[in-house]
Every structure is written in C-alpha cells, then in structure tokens.
Design an enzyme around this catalytic site. Structure first.
Site, PDB file in Angstrom:
ATOM      1  N   CYS A 193     -11.416 -18.463 -49.062  1.00 34.27           N
ATOM      2  CA  CYS A 193     -10.229 -18.126 -48.929  1.00 34.27           C
ATOM      3  C   CYS A 193      -9.461 -17.004 -49.608  1.00 34.27           C
ATOM      4  CB  CYS A 193      -9.679 -19.439 -48.703  1.00 34.27           C
ATOM      5  SG  CYS A 193      -8.229 -19.152 -47.259  1.00 34.27           S
ATOM      6  N   HIS A 232     -13.016 -24.274 -46.395  1.00 34.51           N
ATOM      7  CA  HIS A 232     -12.728 -25.497 -47.268  1.00 34.51           C
ATOM      8  C   HIS A 232     -13.370 -26.618 -46.933  1.00 34.51           C
ATOM      9  CE1 HIS A 232      -9.350 -23.217 -48.957  1.00 34.51           C
ATOM     10  NE2 HIS A 232      -8.983 -22.817 -47.215  1.00 34.51           N
TER      11      HIS A 232
END
EC number: 6.3.5.13
Length: 242
Positions: free
Chosen positions: A94, A195
């Site tokens: 990310c 994630h």
C-alpha cells in the site's frame, strides 16, 4: 545470507504498520524457521539508519502524513536503495508500495518523489475508495497460486515499462486503473495493495522471497494446514454474493 542466518528488516514500524502489516515480517521469519534457518530480524524505526546488508526488507501501509515522512526519510537515508543495489529483496504494501515508485501524491495534495525502485507512478483517485476483498491471478512467471487479500486505498497506480503487474484481478480493484492490474514487481522488488496481512493469506509469496534471498529453486516442505485453511476461508467468503 550471512553466517548468522537470514537477515530480515521491518522498515519504519512507527510510521508504516497499518492493518496488521507487521504480520508479514512475522510470517517470513516463521516460514524460514520452519525450514531450520536461523533468522536475524531487525525492526528499524524512522529515526534509525536502514542497514544495507540485509536479505529481505518488508514495508507496510500507513496514513498519508506518515507516508510522506517515511518517503522523505528513506530518500535522505539512502540505505534501502543501496540494499537493492546489493541484491536485497523488498516486499511492500500500500503506502510502502507507492513510496517505492517514482512518484505519488502526498497528504498536501502535491506530487512527491519516491525511491524509484519500482517503475510505477501513483495518483489519488477522485472516485470512491477501493475497499474489500481481492482475488487475483499472480503473474505466471512467478509460479504462485492466486492472490487473496484485502484492499483499502484511494490511490491509483500506473505500472510503467520497467515493471510488471504482480497480478490480474478477478475480484476487486487492485491498482485502481481499470486495466485489471494489481501491484507491480521487477526482479527483486515487489509491491501490492493487499493487506491481510497478505503473507499470512499467501505464504507461498513469503517462501518465494526466501528462495530469492537464498538463491535456491526450492525449500523443504512444511505443514501448511493452517495457512491453507485460512486461504480457503477467505477465498470462499470473498466469493459469496453481497
């Protein structure tokens, strides 16, 4: 790998450790130990120098301001770039993924220089956030099973000719460009929006990082019953009708 074992660095846990991403470091450490490998793990905070001689570096996600601070400090430090020059493996998530690219948009709404370790450029999407489970087919050259993870980002990342998409999405948004891509990679540097933590949901990726660091084609087999149960659970849940 040094005489003291596999050297793993978790980069800036004080700035970049959102959504349990530190679990990625734990998974790499555990997967190596299951093969009888000694592991020397170092958590490097943002006020410390990044060592240049480790084998695997892991970077997580973070909020907008910590992302800007992390990028500025990593550029000044230079250690991560020198580590790649030394042959190190990097896996980023990310905000960390965006930092490894050539440019991203910071919390001030301004273009900010990244480390340039991946040929990607990230902008900020104007539409709704990309949130939810993702299923994607990983680049066949890597020889890995489907990618499962959870995305939560506003960023849109364009992959340039110097990198390859890590995967092609079957469910979810991935890079957010509408072209079906998710993440990016080159020989030793990997980035993803996933994630989960993503390596707990995809332990074969952790194994791939270890194999690259050791320069081997295979690792001894281990009991993957728990990991496979988690993968099946999350994939099944993602495929359920909303």
């Amino acid at each position: 790998m040094s005489d003291t074992g596999l050297r793993v660095v978790w980069v800036y846990p004080d700035l970049l450790s959102t959504y349990g991403d530190q679990g990625n470091a734990l998974v790499v450490e555990r997967r190596a130990q299951q093969r009888g490998l000694a592991v020397q793990r170092t958590d490097v905070r943002s006020d410390q120098q990044v060592p240049t001689s480790a084998d695997i570096y892991l970077i997580g996600g973070g909020e907008d301001r910590p992302q800007r601070l992390a990028a500025e400090r990593l550029l000044r430090d230079g250690g991560l770039s020198r580590a790649v020059d030394n042959g190190a493996i990097i896996f980023s998530v990310c905000a960390g993924y965006q930092i490894l690219g050539r440019e991203f948009v910071n919390d001030l709404g301004e273009p900010q220089r990244g480390l340039g370790l991946l040929d990607v450029v990230s902008t900020r999407g104007e539409a709704e956030r990309c949130v939810g489970d993702v299923l994607a087919d990983i680049d066949g050259e890597l020889g890995l099973p489907e990618l499962t993870g959870f995305e939560n980002h506003q960023g849109i990342t364009h992959v340039g000719p110097g990198a390859r998409p890590l995967a092609r999405v079957r469910l979810g948004k991935g890079n957010g460009t509408g072209d079906g891509t998710e993440g990016a990679w080159n020989d030793t540097v990997f980035g993803t929006y996933m994630h989960g933590p993503v390596l707990a949901r995809n332990p074969q990726i952790a194994d791939h990082l270890i194999k690259l660091a050791l320069d081997v084609n295979a690792l001894p087999s281990v009991n993957d019953q728990w990991y496979e149960a988690l993968r099946k659970e999350r994939i099944s849940a993602a495929l359920q009708p909303a």
